[in-house]
Design an enzyme around this catalytic site. Structure first.
Site, PDB file in Angstrom:
ATOM      1  CB  SER A  81      26.475  13.409  95.010  1.00  0.00           C
ATOM      2  OG  SER A  81      26.286  13.646  93.580  1.00  0.00           O
ATOM      3  CE  LYS A  82      33.746  11.576  95.468  1.00  0.00           C
ATOM      4  NZ  LYS A  82      34.688  10.324  95.355  1.00  0.00           N
ATOM      5  NE  ARG A  83      27.412  10.240  88.956  1.00  0.00           N
ATOM      6  CZ  ARG A  83      27.169   9.143  88.176  1.00  0.00           C
ATOM      7  NH1 ARG A  83      26.286   8.309  88.503  1.00  0.00           N
ATOM      8  NH2 ARG A  83      27.581   9.061  86.865  1.00  0.00           N
TER       9      ARG A  83
END
Length: 544
Positions: free
Chosen positions: A281-283
């Site tokens: 994920s982006k995170r």
RNA sequence: GGCCCGUUCGUCUAGGGGUUAGGACGUCAGAUUUUCAUUCUGGUAGCAGGGGUUCGAUUCCCCUACGGGCUACCA
């Protein structure tokens, strides 16, 4: 509201309709940078479009005004461009199905929501978010999960339960309301996915999703289906996280009466983290030790910079190649593909079903393969671009191409150096650490090598070797070839019965400072007699 | 929890009712090299488990386990 028998879904089984042209879209939401999973989805869409002489559309899905991130849209376009994913229709490119930004299509969605309201496929819901939250909490306390569905809607505040007059009054009173899809009770929905085959779901397990929000914007579901229809999308290729909403989307096509032209669906398996818990994920940012973004992302809120593959030194072709092989293969052992080869070989049928963990080690190997494939000149350009200030490369004032700005002698020398070290580099940035000694003389000498190879008589041996080179001093730096150096020095070593291993390694130590690098004579040929003598003298002085 | 999807070496994967289960990355060993790296050769390691169906299942079916996704007036 009546439902035709399940058979009406059977048209979904049809294969690619040859009459209808292929039109696919990549539809990201500008809530931040695109991560590599998103880029892969874009890539698969692009490969599919090109393979079938179709059209690639970029549609920005910004229906959530609260999550808009400035710069994200530009970031998406720049990322795709870097990857060589060309857009045929989009915000920048234009096209006759525009606008291509959903916030610019706001008015369109309203009329479609109304259509559903009129036909009975949707209804007004007046329950506030606060009320719903409270109900959810209550359910949770009983260890149950609340869902606004075919059963619970019967006892909530909506146009299904309220008297028509009351509904009219509420609508005019200005209270907030949303429009929800009216899911039919207990019907089996049979869907076809190109990658997964048949998928069945009973509507009893589905809820009444919000189609139109109280801020007068549509939700993803409504906007997506309406736009795909209006833009004549033939194939929806998206991530597996969308599979759970496929039944809703299929029902929406039915409700609108668009089943005959409904696109075919292909849900791509997800890219998982290397350590194996959850999707990438982006995170994840830089936490995993490798970039998750295609290009650097500067978070406007925190001013943090998250690294991208481009800046990390990956060649675009390598990055695309890596992505393509995550979840797809053509059934052969081939692993290195140009984009054209990918287009030729690509098919959705050969996309796998299971998620793939990303392997950063193999990603490096891919880049190394492209390093080998590239010409020395190409790499030289990149190298000079990256290391220019260190090279003192006598940059000339004029010249549009980088190559024209470098003295020809220096350019040829750099190209030659690249040819010697590129096979030991994964990235262009590695080249400096493999080749710095061609540009700067060493100032320190590896103790371990000294201990192993140095002897009291070494200064004398080296003195003899430098005198061997003295006659060539007046010549241009590169006038002595690799072969000439070799004949000269090896001949000397053999003639004097010296220890080949010791002398050669000490020579290397003098030139490089340690025991790494290409062949000693390769180095000498590039350095030239004058520099070789200087470095030997200096080493002898330093080491003693 | 509910619904949905999935499961072949550590990782990416090929394969498919009878195969010595193939390749790649990584890793290990050997060879080559005046060094390091590259390269080459070889090794290591896998069909999640249990039931069926079958003469025969890793392959087909079911169950379990495990993994993943979704479960918002987010996309």
């Amino acid at each position: 509201m009546r439902l035709a028998p399940c058979a009406f879904f059977s048209h979904l089984c049809k294969k690619i309709n040859p009459i209808m042209s292929v039109r696919v879209r990549f539809a990201p939401s500008p809530t931040g940078p695109l991560h590599m999973g998103g880029v892969r989805t874009a890539l698969f869409n692009y490969l599919f479009a090109r393979k079938h002489q179709g059209t690639m559309i970029l549609r920005i899905e910004d229906t959530d005004q609260g999550r808009f991130v400035p710069g994200a849209e530009e970031y998406i376009m720049e990322s795709l461009e870097w990857c060589g994913i060309q857009i045929d229709e989009g915000i920048k490119e234009g096209g006759k199905f525009g606008p291509y930004r959903q916030s610019d299509r706001k008015l369109i969605y309203k009329q479609y929501a109304d259509q559903l309201l009129e036909s009975g496929w949707a209804y007004y819901s007046f329950d506030s978010s606060e009320d719903l939250d409270a109900i959810r909490k209550e359910y949770e306390s009983r260890k149950e999960t609340f869902s606004y569905d075919t059963q619970t809607r019967k006892s909530l505040r909506n146009s299904l339960t309220l008297a028509p007059d009351e509904v009219k009054r509420l609508l005019h009173s200005g209270v907030h309301f949303v429009v929800r899809f009216r899911m039919p009770e207990n019907h089996e929905i049979v869907m076809q996915d190109i990658i997964r085959g048949e998928v069945r779901v009973n509507t009893a397990t589905l809820d009444d999703k919000v189609l139109f929000k109280s801020d007068r914007m549509p939700t993803y579901h409504l906007a997506n289906v309406v736009d795909d229809h209006l833009m004549e999308i033939s194939h929806v290729i998206r991530g597996e996280e969308w599979l759970p909403s496929l039944p809703l989307h299929v029902m929406l096509y039915k409700a609108f009466g668009w089943t005959d032209t409904m696109p075919q669906f292909a849900h791509l398996p997800l890219i998982l983290k290397p350590n194996g818990n959850g999707k990438l994920s982006k995170r994840d940012g830089d936490k995993l030790g490798f970039p998750v973004f295609p290009i650097n992302w500067n978070n406007p809120e925190t001013n943090e910079i998250y690294s991208g593959y481009r800046e990390a030194g990956y060649f675009r072709e390598a990055f695309v190649n890596i992505l393509a092989l995550l979840g797809w293969n053509d059934g052969t052992d081939k692993e290195i593909y140009t984009t054209d080869e990918l287009i030729q070989a690509f098919s959705l049928e050969r996309v796998g079903k299971s998620g793939s963990r990303f392997d950063p080690e193999k990603a490096k190997w891919f880049n190394h393969q492209y390093m080998l494939l590239k010409s020395n000149e190409e790499i030289a350009e990149e190298f000079i671009k990256a290391q220019g200030s260190r090279l003192k490369a006598q940059v000339k004032a004029q010249g549009s191409r980088l190559r024209d700005q470098v003295e020809e002698v220096e350019w040829n020398r750099i190209v030659k150096i690249i040819s010697l070290v590129k096979e030991r580099a994964e990235f262009v940035k590695d080249i400096w650490s493999q080749a710095w000694f061609f540009f700067e003389a060493p100032t320190t000498y590896d103790e371990a090598v000294i201990k192993k190879r140095w002897s009291p008589e070494m200064p004398l041996i080296l003195k003899d070797i430098t005198s061997l080179l003295l006659p060539y001093l007046s010549l241009a730096p590169c006038a002595l070839s690799l072969g000439e150096f070799e004949t000269l020095i090896k001949g000397h070593i053999v003639a004097n019965s010296l220890n080949m291993g010791n002398v050669m390694n000490i020579l290397r130590l003098c030139l490089v400072g340690s025991s790494v690098g290409p062949g000693v004579f390769d180095i000498m040929a590039l350095l030239g007699p004058k520099e070789v003598i200087a470095r030997i003298d200096r080493a002898v002085q330093t080491i003693g």
